[in-house]
Design a protein around this motif. Structure first.
Motif, mmCIF file in Angstrom:
data_model
loop_
_atom_site.group_PDB
_atom_site.id
_atom_site.type_symbol
_atom_site.label_atom_id
_atom_site.label_comp_id
_atom_site.label_asym_id
_atom_site.label_seq_id
_atom_site.Cartn_x
_atom_site.Cartn_y
_atom_site.Cartn_z
ATOM 1 N N ASN A 1 41.632 45.280 41.998
ATOM 2 C CA ASN A 1 41.051 44.183 41.235
ATOM 3 C C ASN A 1 40.378 44.664 39.949
ATOM 4 O O ASN A 1 39.372 44.133 39.502
ATOM 5 C CB ASN A 1 40.044 43.385 42.081
ATOM 6 N N GLU B 1 43.609 41.051 45.375
ATOM 7 C CA GLU B 1 42.991 39.797 44.960
ATOM 8 C C GLU B 1 41.484 39.910 44.827
ATOM 9 O O GLU B 1 40.851 39.129 44.120
ATOM 10 C CB GLU B 1 43.345 38.689 45.954
ATOM 11 N N ALA B 2 40.887 40.875 45.508
ATOM 12 C CA ALA B 2 39.456 41.129 45.416
ATOM 13 C C ALA B 2 39.247 42.633 45.531
ATOM 14 O O ALA B 2 40.112 43.355 46.035
ATOM 15 C CB ALA B 2 38.687 40.398 46.514
#
Length: 275
Positions: free
Chosen positions: A41, A63-64
């Motif tokens: 990320n 995504e994170a």
């Protein structure tokens, strides 16, 4: 035909260092490589990777931000090779390293090499060595339960190992590599390759291995309970290297790097120092 080796690289906002690692991979004498970059990320690495089209690169964008252990696990999940080679995004491999490791694993399940601990400074868009220290120690499993001299960057192992022991343990965090080494050693053949084919980036004047010791203590205690290691010290890494039982394990090795920097392509891509 060379078997496929999957190189798993977690990265986070270190484009310049990652660029130099890709340059070192492009120089490898062993060619059948799958490069898996797990972007935790951070800033996009796509433009940088496009400069190395001769490499088979797959970028996985998290995504994170899950931190480095989870990122490695994600990369391992996607690995297609018979073998996996781990590497941190700021470390470097000399051109013959992967070939040497593949040769060394013929009668083993995991092999790890000696390294040079290198302090780098950025100058003119490239990292230049300020100091170099050899890190080479005899393979001694009992001694490794007291102080680990296993450097995961550049290690090579059979992907099938994960079918037996599972993935890297996020619960021990800082000590995921020590834990991995001990778990593999319980059931598989492990050996050291006596050649310093890895350049391990380290700020000798800083404390990225020895800093935040109180924060690291709970994870060290978890590791100790898991493997029955007893009381383990968290004091400065380089002070530990000077202790008698560690000094007695120092071994001879082959130094492979001639000091030539790994100037990467697409220099318009900003590195971590903003050059």
């Amino acid at each position: 035909m060379q078997p496929l080796i999957s190189v798993v690289i977690p990265t986070y906002n270190r484009l310049g260092e990652l660029g130099e690692l890709l340059e070192s991979l492009s120089r490898q004498t062993y060619r059948n490589l799958q490069i898996i970059i797990v972007n935790d990320n951070g800033v996009s690495v796509d433009a940088l990777c496009s400069c190395y089209r001769e490499l088979s690169i797959r970028v996985i964008d998290m995504e994170a931000n899950g931190k480095h252990v989870r990122a490695r696990n994600r990369g391992v999940e996607e690995a297609e090779g018979e073998f996996i080679l781990l590497c941190d995004d700021d470390d470097l491999l000399v051109p013959e390293h992967i070939e040497n490791m593949h040769r060394g694993i013929e009668d083993s399940d995991l092999v790890y090499s000696d390294v040079e601990i290198v302090e780098f400074n950025w100058s003119g868009g490239v990292r230049l060595p300020v100091s170099r220290r050899t890190f080479a120690y005899e393979h001694d499993l009992e001694a490794m339960r007291r102080f680990s001299t296993f450097v995961p960057s550049g290690c090579l192992y059979r992907r099938s190992i994960h079918e037996t022991i599972g993935f890297f343990d996020t619960e021990v965090y800082h000590y995921w590599d020590w834990d991995f080494f001990l778990r593999v050693s319980e059931s598989f053949r492990v050996r050291r390759v006596p050649a310093a084919g890895v350049l391990y980036a380290f700020a000798l004047g800083g404390d990225n291995l020895s800093g935040q010791l109180e924060d690291m203590r709970p994870y060290l205690d978890k590791l100790s309970r898991k493997h029955g290691l007893g009381e383990l010290p968290t004091k400065n890494f380089f002070l530990l290297l000077e202790e008698e039982d560690v000094k007695s394990r120092e071994a001879e090795t082959s130094l492979l790097w001639d000091g030539t920097p790994f100037r990467y392509r697409c220099m318009n891509t900003k590195n971590s120092e903003g050059e």
